[in-house]
Design a protein around this motif. Structure first.
Motif, PDB file in Angstrom:
ATOM      1  N   PRO A 126       0.830  -1.210   0.000  1.00  0.00           N
ATOM      2  CA  PRO A 126       0.000   0.000   0.000  1.00  0.00           C
ATOM      3  C   PRO A 126       0.864   1.259   0.000  1.00  0.00           C
ATOM      4  N   PRO A 127       0.371   2.357  -0.569  1.00  0.00           N
ATOM      5  CA  PRO A 127       1.137   3.609  -0.583  1.00  0.00           C
ATOM      6  C   PRO A 127       1.473   4.082   0.828  1.00  0.00           C
ATOM      7  N   ILE A 128       2.667   4.647   0.995  1.00  0.00           N
ATOM      8  CA  ILE A 128       3.122   5.173   2.281  1.00  0.00           C
ATOM      9  C   ILE A 128       3.085   6.695   2.211  1.00  0.00           C
ATOM     10  N   SER A 129       2.409   7.322   3.160  1.00  0.00           N
ATOM     11  CA  SER A 129       2.354   8.776   3.197  1.00  0.00           C
ATOM     12  C   SER A 129       3.465   9.320   4.090  1.00  0.00           C
ATOM     13  N   VAL A 130       3.816  10.608   3.906  1.00  0.00           N
ATOM     14  CA  VAL A 130       4.894  11.247   4.661  1.00  0.00           C
ATOM     15  C   VAL A 130       4.420  12.605   5.145  1.00  0.00           C
ATOM     16  N   ILE A 131       4.652  12.908   6.427  1.00  0.00           N
ATOM     17  CA  ILE A 131       4.277  14.203   6.975  1.00  0.00           C
ATOM     18  C   ILE A 131       5.304  14.646   8.007  1.00  0.00           C
ATOM     19  N   ASN A 132       5.685  15.913   7.925  1.00  0.00           N
ATOM     20  CA  ASN A 132       6.589  16.496   8.912  1.00  0.00           C
ATOM     21  C   ASN A 132       6.104  17.899   9.238  1.00  0.00           C
ATOM     22  N   THR A 133       5.406  18.039  10.355  1.00  0.00           N
ATOM     23  CA  THR A 133       4.946  19.344  10.813  1.00  0.00           C
ATOM     24  C   THR A 133       5.785  19.825  11.993  1.00  0.00           C
ATOM     25  N   VAL A 134       6.941  19.181  12.222  1.00  0.00           N
ATOM     26  CA  VAL A 134       7.769  19.460  13.400  1.00  0.00           C
ATOM     27  C   VAL A 134       8.947  20.357  13.079  1.00  0.00           C
ATOM     28  N   ASP A 135       9.697  20.005  12.023  1.00  0.00           N
ATOM     29  CA  ASP A 135      10.902  20.757  11.682  1.00  0.00           C
ATOM     30  C   ASP A 135      11.112  20.703  10.183  1.00  0.00           C
ATOM     31  N   GLU A 136      12.288  21.056   9.728  1.00  0.00           N
ATOM     32  CA  GLU A 136      12.572  21.120   8.301  1.00  0.00           C
ATOM     33  C   GLU A 136      13.423  19.951   7.813  1.00  0.00           C
ATOM     34  N   VAL A 137      13.518  18.907   8.595  1.00  0.00           N
ATOM     35  CA  VAL A 137      14.314  17.746   8.223  1.00  0.00           C
ATOM     36  C   VAL A 137      13.545  16.895   7.205  1.00  0.00           C
ATOM     37  N   GLY A 138      14.208  16.577   6.120  1.00  0.00           N
ATOM     38  CA  GLY A 138      13.580  15.770   5.084  1.00  0.00           C
ATOM     39  C   GLY A 138      14.150  14.364   5.038  1.00  0.00           C
TER      40      GLY A 138
END
Length: 375
Positions: A126-138
């Protein structure tokens, strides 16, 4: 190190705080949370039967369940184990300000996660989603997403199968492949010990529908990469996972123990390693010949964080061969895991205070926290 554990090279894989902190000034009152027992069933206890209301600390996540959006609520003064879910209609009636605040940040990642999505296009399942609302680390630098182990030149390739079955339409009673029943008819793990799992291999004639083929078919879990405050990248489930669900295989580059030691000490200044020892379970030795390094080559399991009270564990599994030095590592849910809950593993399962070597402080936040990481 107890067999089956992740041995930490150098300083080892550090574990940060297990609970995300949220800034939500809305202190609206809503109906009290329902508390769950250890197996996920609703319990009637003093808190659940209380007539008092509870404050919403924050909306900490959301998930789609059968086409309807649900929001996970963190209640002020209660641990994350008491988080509960509300539909969008319920939130609009009970907590419109909290919902509006969450919706403003929903999907607005502070970091550039496009590279993550480019890598995840090759991920099976299944597709994996990505979210980062904490900092600017990618996305980590020099990271390649792989779906199966790769082997360094110093590692021998696994041997050919030792046996295969002649069963048709599934394994029959007495079949050597299924001498120990590992899965039920739904594909859930039923064996709860640490013993190895042997699945039917590519030469078996039992067919693709045989119930002894689970890990080889891949994971059906719907997962999300999330950035956690004070912890870094972690993984949460977007669907409820039942006990015994196959979640992921720990994959990476299979290397020798000597190479693992060398890489571990080089990573010491960073305080992180991603080594998992392939302990030789058929010989009376704590030493392993090979390890899996997922630092630069790995899959979603590379981002599972540590907990001293985890909701998953690993099992040695054999599919294509029976070489005890080069088994694969399958990760299963050890209990019911709620939507939005972080997925965790104990990376120091054999730790014994006074006998094991302490590394970094552990901040997993569980009631069973050992306070330190060990190797």
């Amino acid at each position: 190190m107890t067999r089956g554990g992740a041995k930490q090279r150098g300083t080892g894989r550090s574990a940060k705080s297990s609970a995300a902190s949220h800034d939500n000034s809305d202190q609206q009152l809503t109906q009290q949370p329902a508390l769950e027992s250890s197996d996920g069933e609703i319990e009637e206890d003093e808190v659940a039967s209380s007539k008092s209301s509870f404050e919403v600390e924050a909306i900490v996540g959301d998930a789609m369940i059968e086409g309807e959006q649900y929001f996970e609520i963190q209640w002020r003064g209660l641990g994350i184990e008491h988080n509960s879910f509300r539909t969008k209609d319920e939130m609009e009636r009970e907590n419109p300000k909290a919902l509006a605040k969450y919706m403003r940040t929903l999907g607005k990642s502070k970091a550039d996660v496009r590279k993550f999505y480019q890598l995840l296009r090759d991920a099976k399942g299944p597709p994996i989603s990505v979210i980062n609302t904490v900092d600017e680390v990618g996305c980590p630098e020099n990271f390649t997403y792989i779906n199966q182990n790769i082997y360094s030149d110093e590692v021998p390739r696994p041997c050919t199968p030792m046996f295969w079955c002649e069963c048709t339409n599934g394994c029959r009673e007495g079949c050597e492949c299924a001498s120990e029943r590992n899965y039920d008819n739904r594909g859930m793990l039923v064996s709860v010990g640490k013993e190895r799992i042997v699945e039917c291999g590519p030469l078996c004639k039992c067919g693709d529908d045989c119930i002894n083929r689970v890990v080889q078919k891949g994971s059906k879990a719907v997962l999300e990469l999330r950035r956690y405050p004070h912890k870094g990248w972690g993984v949460a489930t977007k669907r409820l996972l039942k006990r015994g669900t196959f979640v992921a295989e720990y994959v990476g580059e299979v290397i020798t123990t000597d190479e693992a030691e060398s890489r571990g000490f080089k990573d010491k200044p960073q305080g992180l390693t991603y080594m998992y020892d392939l302990d030789n379970e058929f010989f009376a030795s704590d030493c392993s010949d090979f390890s899996i390094d997922a630092k630069t080559h790995g899959n979603i399991s590379r981002f599972f964080n540590h907990s001293c009270d985890p909701n998953m564990n690993t099992r040695s599994i054999y599919i294509e061969h029976r070489d005890p030095r080069l088994h694969r590592l399958a990760i299963f849910a050890t209990r019911k895991i709620k939507v939005g809950e972080e997925l965790t593993i104990d990376y120091s399962p054999g730790a014994v205070e006074g006998e094991s070597v302490k590394t970094d402080p552990c901040h997993c936040g569980s009631k069973k926290c050992r306070k330190f990481m060990y190797f």
